[in-house]
Design a protein around this motif. Structure first.
Motif, PDB file in Angstrom:
ATOM      1  N   GLN A 197       0.896  45.579-136.167  1.00  0.00           N
ATOM      2  CA  GLN A 197       1.821  45.168-135.112  1.00  0.00           C
ATOM      3  C   GLN A 197       3.273  45.463-135.488  1.00  0.00           C
ATOM      4  OE1 GLN A 197       0.818  44.060-132.137  1.00  0.00           O
ATOM      5  NE2 GLN A 197       2.916  43.999-131.427  1.00  0.00           N
ATOM      6  N   TYR A 198       3.635  45.230-136.757  1.00  0.00           N
ATOM      7  CA  TYR A 198       5.018  45.476-137.163  1.00  0.00           C
ATOM      8  C   TYR A 198       5.343  46.970-137.164  1.00  0.00           C
ATOM      9  CZ  TYR A 198       2.828  46.058-141.773  1.00  0.00           C
ATOM     10  OH  TYR A 198       2.029  46.447-142.814  1.00  0.00           O
ATOM     11  N   ASP A 199       4.338  47.828-137.392  1.00  0.00           N
ATOM     12  CA  ASP A 199       4.558  49.271-137.304  1.00  0.00           C
ATOM     13  C   ASP A 199       4.866  49.673-135.870  1.00  0.00           C
ATOM     14  OD1 ASP A 199       4.130  49.678-139.998  1.00  0.00           O
ATOM     15  OD2 ASP A 199       1.980  50.080-139.743  1.00  0.00           O
ATOM     16  N   LYS A 200       4.180  49.042-134.917  1.00  0.00           N
ATOM     17  CA  LYS A 200       4.413  49.350-133.505  1.00  0.00           C
ATOM     18  C   LYS A 200       5.818  48.923-133.098  1.00  0.00           C
ATOM     19  CE  LYS A 200      -0.414  48.844-132.221  1.00  0.00           C
ATOM     20  NZ  LYS A 200      -1.374  48.116-131.405  1.00  0.00           N
ATOM     21  N   ARG A 201       6.252  47.765-133.604  1.00  0.00           N
ATOM     22  CA  ARG A 201       7.610  47.305-133.297  1.00  0.00           C
ATOM     23  C   ARG A 201       8.643  48.271-133.861  1.00  0.00           C
ATOM     24  NH1 ARG A 201       6.224  42.041-135.502  1.00  0.00           N
ATOM     25  NH2 ARG A 201       5.047  40.961-133.915  1.00  0.00           N
ATOM     26  N   ALA A 202       8.387  48.783-135.048  1.00  0.00           N
ATOM     27  CA  ALA A 202       9.305  49.745-135.663  1.00  0.00           C
ATOM     28  C   ALA A 202       9.357  51.030-134.840  1.00  0.00           C
ATOM     29  CB  ALA A 202       8.875  50.045-137.091  1.00  0.00           C
ATOM     30  N   SER A 203       8.214  51.457-134.305  1.00  0.00           N
ATOM     31  CA  SER A 203       8.177  52.658-133.465  1.00  0.00           C
ATOM     32  C   SER A 203       8.991  52.458-132.192  1.00  0.00           C
ATOM     33  CB  SER A 203       6.738  53.008-133.086  1.00  0.00           C
ATOM     34  OG  SER A 203       5.986  53.319-134.211  1.00  0.00           O
ATOM     35  N   ILE A 204       8.870  51.284-131.588  1.00  0.00           N
ATOM     36  CA  ILE A 204       9.619  50.985-130.367  1.00  0.00           C
ATOM     37  C   ILE A 204      11.112  50.965-130.664  1.00  0.00           C
ATOM     38  CG2 ILE A 204      10.094  49.190-128.652  1.00  0.00           C
ATOM     39  CD1 ILE A 204       7.110  48.430-128.861  1.00  0.00           C
ATOM     40  N   LYS A 205      11.503  50.331-131.769  1.00  0.00           N
ATOM     41  CA  LYS A 205      12.920  50.259-132.138  1.00  0.00           C
ATOM     42  C   LYS A 205      13.480  51.655-132.406  1.00  0.00           C
ATOM     43  CE  LYS A 205      16.015  47.952-135.430  1.00  0.00           C
ATOM     44  NZ  LYS A 205      17.125  48.196-134.615  1.00  0.00           N
ATOM     45  N   GLU A 206      12.727  52.474-133.105  1.00  0.00           N
ATOM     46  CA  GLU A 206      13.160  53.838-133.406  1.00  0.00           C
ATOM     47  C   GLU A 206      13.335  54.653-132.119  1.00  0.00           C
ATOM     48  OE1 GLU A 206      10.920  57.548-135.384  1.00  0.00           O
ATOM     49  OE2 GLU A 206      11.036  55.762-136.665  1.00  0.00           O
ATOM     50  N   ARG A 207      12.399  54.509-131.198  1.00  0.00           N
ATOM     51  CA  ARG A 207      12.471  55.227-129.925  1.00  0.00           C
ATOM     52  C   ARG A 207      13.681  54.774-129.108  1.00  0.00           C
ATOM     53  NH1 ARG A 207       7.360  54.095-127.086  1.00  0.00           N
ATOM     54  NH2 ARG A 207       8.423  52.206-126.457  1.00  0.00           N
ATOM     55  N   ASP A 208      13.943  53.459-129.079  1.00  0.00           N
ATOM     56  CA  ASP A 208      15.101  52.941-128.348  1.00  0.00           C
ATOM     57  C   ASP A 208      16.412  53.417-128.967  1.00  0.00           C
ATOM     58  OD1 ASP A 208      13.434  51.684-126.587  1.00  0.00           O
ATOM     59  OD2 ASP A 208      13.619  49.697-127.525  1.00  0.00           O
ATOM     60  N   ASP A 209      16.486  53.430-130.300  1.00  0.00           N
ATOM     61  CA  ASP A 209      17.688  53.916-130.978  1.00  0.00           C
ATOM     62  C   ASP A 209      17.943  55.386-130.659  1.00  0.00           C
ATOM     63  OD1 ASP A 209      18.029  51.433-132.079  1.00  0.00           O
ATOM     64  OD2 ASP A 209      17.201  51.970-134.050  1.00  0.00           O
ATOM     65  N   ARG A 210      16.877  56.174-130.633  1.00  0.00           N
ATOM     66  CA  ARG A 210      17.004  57.595-130.320  1.00  0.00           C
ATOM     67  C   ARG A 210      17.521  57.788-128.890  1.00  0.00           C
ATOM     68  NH1 ARG A 210      11.817  59.668-130.433  1.00  0.00           N
ATOM     69  NH2 ARG A 210      11.620  58.791-132.499  1.00  0.00           N
ATOM     70  N   ARG A 211      17.032  56.976-127.955  1.00  0.00           N
ATOM     71  CA  ARG A 211      17.495  57.049-126.566  1.00  0.00           C
ATOM     72  C   ARG A 211      18.977  56.713-126.460  1.00  0.00           C
ATOM     73  NH1 ARG A 211      12.819  53.819-123.735  1.00  0.00           N
ATOM     74  NH2 ARG A 211      11.261  55.445-123.622  1.00  0.00           N
ATOM     75  N   GLU A 212      19.394  55.662-127.164  1.00  0.00           N
ATOM     76  CA  GLU A 212      20.804  55.258-127.119  1.00  0.00           C
ATOM     77  C   GLU A 212      21.704  56.346-127.694  1.00  0.00           C
ATOM     78  OE1 GLU A 212      21.696  51.402-128.683  1.00  0.00           O
ATOM     79  OE2 GLU A 212      19.948  50.514-127.697  1.00  0.00           O
ATOM     80  N   MET A 213      21.270  56.991-128.770  1.00  0.00           N
ATOM     81  CA  MET A 213      22.069  58.072-129.352  1.00  0.00           C
ATOM     82  C   MET A 213      22.173  59.245-128.382  1.00  0.00           C
ATOM     83  SD  MET A 213      21.233  58.085-133.466  1.00  0.00           S
ATOM     84  CE  MET A 213      20.075  59.360-133.283  1.00  0.00           C
TER      85      MET A 213
END
Length: 153
Positions: free
Chosen positions: A131-147
């Protein structure tokens, strides 16, 4: 000179990369009947809830959806049936040994038509994410979108 009739059809399993960590990727052929390939060329297929398994040394894909062909008559195929995958014997042995190990499975990633007009399935040897890996994937994807948004401004 042969003209290209259709562009490459690509059907992705988006859930696979979210739920699994892909360790190794293979491209396999699929044994299909006539109405199945016609339906795939129209883009009518899905890889939701599909998985691969071994039966008597052969690799099969289960629960892959290919819609019935509209112009198919009594010869039409069953939409969800087990379909055989074609790989080299060496690749099959390697996959079978790897899938027997704890925590790994074989999941379909993409379904596409290659340049010769043959249906291919890209499969991956995968390990389930926590579950924590999935959260990290979501956070990484959101950060990439913001950049990307910041760079577009």
């Amino acid at each position: 000179m042969k003209e290209k009739i259709q562009k490459n059809i690509l059907i992705k399993n988006k859930r696979a990369t979210f739920d699994y960590e892909i360790l190794d990727v293979y491209t396999a052929g699929i044994v299909l009947v006539g109405t199945e390939i016609k339906s795939l060329r129209l883009g009518k297929g899905g890889l939701v809830d599909t998985y691969c398994y071994f039966h008597r040394g052969e690799l099969w894909v289960k629960n892959m959806y290919i819609a019935e062909y509209f112009y198919g008559t009594y010869n039409n195929h069953v939409a969800r049936r087990d379909r055989k995958l074609l790989l080299n014997r060496k690749e099959l042995r390697k996959l079978e040994e790897a899938s027997k190990s704890m925590g790994t499975t074989i999941v379909p990633l993409k379904l596409f038509i290659n340049e010769r007009g043959l249906a291919k399935l890209q499969i991956g040897l995968a390990r389930g994410k926590k579950q924590y890996d999935k959260r990290a994937s979501i956070k990484e994807r959101d950060d990439r979108r913001e950049m990307d948004r910041a760079l577009k401004r």
